[in-house]
Scaffold this active site. Structure first.
Site, PDB file in Angstrom:
ATOM      1  N   ASP A  83       0.801  -1.235   0.000  1.00  0.00           N
ATOM      2  CA  ASP A  83       0.000   0.000   0.000  1.00  0.00           C
ATOM      3  C   ASP A  83       0.831   1.281   0.000  1.00  0.00           C
ATOM      4  OD1 ASP A  83      -2.492  -1.160  -0.145  1.00  0.00           O
ATOM      5  OD2 ASP A  83      -2.867  -1.117   2.013  1.00  0.00           O
ATOM      6  N   TYR A 124     -10.008   0.226   2.595  1.00  0.00           N
ATOM      7  CA  TYR A 124      -9.538   0.226   3.984  1.00  0.00           C
ATOM      8  C   TYR A 124      -9.144   1.610   4.470  1.00  0.00           C
ATOM      9  CZ  TYR A 124      -9.404  -4.498   5.788  1.00  0.00           C
ATOM     10  OH  TYR A 124      -9.759  -5.704   6.316  1.00  0.00           O
TER      11      TYR A 124
END
Lengths: 648, 648
Positions: free
Chosen positions: A313, A401
């Protein structure tokens, strides 16, 4: 040098002679514009498809930073040179450029020819996401499914690396049906997957596995509760006084002073954190630099539409680029102060994230210390203090998320670091509506009708350049060893056998029930009592990656097999999966550096800690997850002469 | 039955027909007086040295409790019989008595002849502590040391068991010099140790190892900061509305309802905790009873004055008996409500601990859930809620240590249990003033001049009778297993292999980096999706005892080798080291019950979790420790159909 440049140079000089400035200050919007100007007005402007992928401060050397900070007459000192690192793509190649800000010139430029790519720009992601809507085949497929194309959102997913020879940047799109919900990720269109060549910005493959699985319904998926406003600030709190100051990016609060930086990749960066020691009447160094270095999120589904979901990420998207504008009273309390974040867009121009970071005093209901003493005849003495700490917070929303990143500074000298996971699960559409229909493996849990919450991990790796009371530190394992005794009614006890870890190889640790304390000490500094000054790493629930060592995502993030690494300090070694994480092959990064096996005794060293979560979803994670937290604490251990909470 | 008894019986009947009463309500002061009266007016009154060691409610059977609670017309139902358990000592023997409150009569009485003793009474501890001052030898020894006897405090320490045949209760005294400090434990008089026979209340042995080690100085030891008042309530908070109700011992708050009890041994006890499920529109059971069962604190020093310090704080002293009167604004915030605690003294009369328990809403700065959705064209939707929870708190100060016990109820359905350790270290005087003088083993760390903080452990074991949606539950290990794959670009992934644990033997678990989720499920109840309803045990930093198995303290607390035990429910099995923990020999307790290896599948089961700390002290722990916390969370896992934080 044209007139604009002169103006920029002058304004820069004015800007940075003020003592509130710090050599690690992030690039200002003015500086970002200056860099854009320098590059687009240079020979580089002729590169086809010139895009800016990363623009960041080129950190001055540690010695220069510390020299400047410690000088008492800053106005007479020269502020460390402002330089910038720029990564651009042009002509299908990656260029690394260093900019000298003072002279508005290109100080260095070379091609990067190794594996991996810088993160795609936001604009590239956006363009890729729009491609299907221009494809007649996509439009036909969607129509055949009876869908309204205007209700479809396609998200680009990075695709990792699986042993193939990588020749270009690419993403895969998955599409979702928004109709009737704010929860886009809750209605996946299963069976459609679109491979996009980012270089040519064209659809390379449109995979259609048919309509065997219909789209899960919209009912009960909303996280935007209609009408009802949540009770965001259930108490009205008035502070007696403002407890902290923000001057530029410098924060002062009680016995702590530190710098808060920001860049597109790491998001919030804590630098030059020092604690004031009342006993010694001096500021003492604790951490030179701390930030999230990488976040590895492998999904546990080997099927064709899911196997590649093995995200890095930070390296593939960027926590700074994913930083959200914090919502007062929801994300941060009433008494918070805010710092905006700036970074360069794909065109090199400055982009602002308003309120990217908040800073607030936490008036907790925890008790910082207490004691009731009944041993004095005729008296009961009780004393203690409630906990007040300072929190620096950022939220990175990477697609579905939301990562809540907290750095909490305590008056006891502790730094507590916490990651909260919330937001929406990555879900897979399924024909199952009941668990007893499931006969084959589903790689997750049925979390709602027609929806599987796929199993996955999160490994958030922190870069922690601790400089306990100085640059040169050692990493110490205090192992608890059971000793057998004969000349006592007791048969055993444990004692502490301290082991100064010699090399990087020996510094990889998995924490379990092993009875061991991990410390970073300064072997050159001792307390008056003669104990080595140090800080202890105290962890919460431990978790490491259990993927096979030869699995490709694991090769790319092989550091995730250990919670703790310690490396010799090297300014350029900051990103655990390597800087060029997109489509990387594991040839750079923490595991590579760590295996150089450098000496780490009485050296400038960096501690790396990975906060891990194995996530086997449950129904309570739908339609939005209650925050799941994990973290660690850096706690002084013989750093102070005594408990600093007690006034002397 | 005399007139007083009739009055007591009548008043009792009036008292307990009100619906705010709960069958598990602790004994009231009136009831304690009634019990004292019954016993001291019975044939037992002739016993020599009659003392009351434990007086507690004799719990009605679970079925009766639940029946009464679930009946809608409580006034027409008969309240479960009030009975009491009483343990007295008389004539050198331990008597177990059951009192029938309604008839004010002794329902049963027998001698306990097994190993171990009930805890010494507070009065016995006090008498023992005063004995040295009546001893001319002690007074002479003290004078020889040049000490002012009026500045000495002696504390009684329980002495454990080391293989000898135990024939009487005994304690050892260590003495401290208070002169010039409020921190009594900071000035140990090393080399003096006094063995006291509690039965005869006489000094049995006065050990004097001479004055080789002088008393550490008073300077810098105070925790009572003179003059300066700590900033106890740095913010002024006004609640909009009172968020919870206390009716008798029944607490209602948002989606939680539970009962708060108290006794001399466990301190705070949470009972019949149910959560309201908005989706089902019903209250659902979660935990029938939860409390601290035992606390094992072995010190790691085999020398003659320290080897025996292997305390069972709950069984030997009692957390209820050690409960302090909580200080508003320091121990509990402004919005707290309080519950007093009552227990019987050594004479059987009621003793009150004012404000033994506090209950308050925690307005945290944590984010309960959030999400920012950028996937809807032209919109950025952010929503979320800040965390508000309800905390039940008690502090037990067992001599030098203060244990902060928190039960935190969350609207997400979680129960978070936290133990904070603060207070003062147990310290040993030493001639060392500098670490480099130390050549031999010191069994701890030099934490201040002339003071060693001795190494030790804390194992706080919780009794958790979870009744997830009903009595019959199973214990499930969800093990994460790595699977190798061939027909995928991926080479591996993990999946979840659920294992319903069959027997008590298989239920002992040590949590490390083992990738496993531990759940208590109700195999008879499923969600609409068909998942078994359950709660998950999520732990923080794990630690277990590493003492040798054959070491005596370890034999007494052998359960401390595992963090997790699961046993079949048996009302009498509540105290992990056995009820008679003082001088116990390991013949009773969790390890004995657990090794019966009963079936635990789809049965009423009890989960035991031990929160562990290995404590190798450091200078920051002096003169008083900053709170060190550890704990666990019971988190719903497929218990609800969806995240209960979202309103439907």
């Amino acid at each position: 040098m044209n007139i604009l440049m002169i103006i920029l140079v002058v304004s820069f000089h004015v800007e940075f002679t003020n003592s509130q400035h710090h050599p690690l200050d992030p690039l200002t919007p003015t500086e970002i514009s200056q860099i854009q100007h320098i590059i687009t007005n240079s020979y580089l402007s002729s590169l086809p498809n010139l895009t800016f992928h990363f623009v960041d401060l080129h950190e001055p050397d540690k010695t220069h930073v510390l020299q400047w900070l410690s000088s008492s007459h800053k106005q007479n000192q020269s502020f460390p040179h402002r330089q910038a690192n720029v990564v651009i793509r042009g002509g299908g190649q990656t260029h690394e450029i260093t900019i000298e800000m003072t002279t508005s010139s290109i100080a260095s430029h070379h091609l990067y020819t190794g594996d991996g790519y810088p993160p795609n720009t936001f604009n590239e992601f956006l363009q890729a996401a729009r491609l299907p809507f221009k494809s007649s085949r996509f439009n036909k497929l969607v129509l055949k499914r009876g869908l309204n194309v205007s209700e479809i959102t396609c998200f680009p997913f990075t695709i990792g690396w699986f042993g193939e020879s990588v020749t270009k940047r690419a993403v895969r799109l998955s599409c979702f049906y928004r109709e009737g919900t704010t929860n886009v990720f809750s209605r996946p269109i299963e069976g459609l997957s679109i491979l996009v060549d980012i270089e040519s910005m064209k659809i390379q493959k449109l995979l259609d596995r048919g309509r065997r699985i219909s789209i899960p319904g919209a009912e009960g998926t909303d996280f935007q509760t209609s009408g009802e406003t949540p009770d965001h600030d259930p108490i009205h709190c008035e502070k007696n006084k403002k407890g902290f100051t923000i001057e530029g990016n410098n924060i002062k609060w009680k016995n702590w002073g530190f710098h808060v930086g920001f860049n597109a990749r790491a998001g919030v960066i804590i630098s030059t954190a020092s604690v004031f020691d009342g006993g010694k009447n001096e500021w003492r160094r604790v951490m030179y630099r701390g930030h999230v270095s990488e976040t590895f999120v492998p999904y546990m589904d080997p099927t064709s539409e899911w196997y590649y979901r093995t995200f890095l990420d930070v390296g593939e998207f960027g926590f700074g680029r994913s930083a959200v504008t914090l919502v007062p009273l929801m994300d941060c309390p009433r008494n918070a102060g805010y710092i905006d974040g700036y970074m360069a867009g794909g065109d090199g121009g400055p982009q602002k994230v308003s309120r990217a970071i908040c800073i607030f005093e936490r008036y907790d209901v925890d008790i910082a210390w207490r004691h009731t003493e009944v041993g004095i005849p005729g008296k009961v003495i009780t004393n203690g203090e409630t906990e007040v700490s300072l929190v620096v917070r950022m939220v990175a929303t990477v697609g579905n998320y939301d990562y809540i990143l907290d750095w909490e500074f305590k008056q006891s000298g502790s730094i507590k670091v916490k990651v909260g996971l919330t937001g929406v699960l990555e879900m897979k559409a399924t024909r199952y509506t009941k668990a007893d229909q499931i006969k084959a493996e589903i790689y997750g849990q049925l979390v709602a009708s027609n929806r599987i919450g796929n199993n996955h991990d999160h490994f958030i790796t922190y870069y922690l350049d601790l400089d306990i009371d100085g640059d040169d530190n050692s990493f110490v394992k205090s192992n608890l060893k059971v000793k057998k005794v004969k000349a006592s009614p007791r048969k055993s006890y444990w004692n502490v056998v301290q082991e100064t870890v010699k090399t990087e190889d020996e510094a990889r640790v998995n924490i379990g029930v092993n009875a061991s304390e991990l410390l970073v000490v300064n072997p050159n500094k001792k307390t008056k009592l003669g104990n080595e000054v140090g800080y202890r790493l105290m962890t919460w629930q431990p978790a490491v990656s259990i993927l096979a060592d030869d699995d490709y995502p694991q090769i790319r993030a092989s550091y995730s097999k250990y919670q703790v690494w310690v490396t010799a300090y090297n300014k350029s070694e900051r990103w655990a999966a390597g800087f060029y994480a997109d489509r990387s092959t594991g040839k750079d990064g923490l595991a590579v550096w760590g295996r150089r096996n450098r000496s780490i005794v009485n050296k400038d060293i960096v501690l790396w800690y990975t906060v891990g979560f194995h996530h086997h979803p449950c129904q309570e994670d739908f339609p939005v997850m209650a925050t799941l937290s994990n973290g660690f604490e850096l706690r002084p251990a013989n750093f102070f002469e005594r408990n600093p909470l007690l006034k002397t």
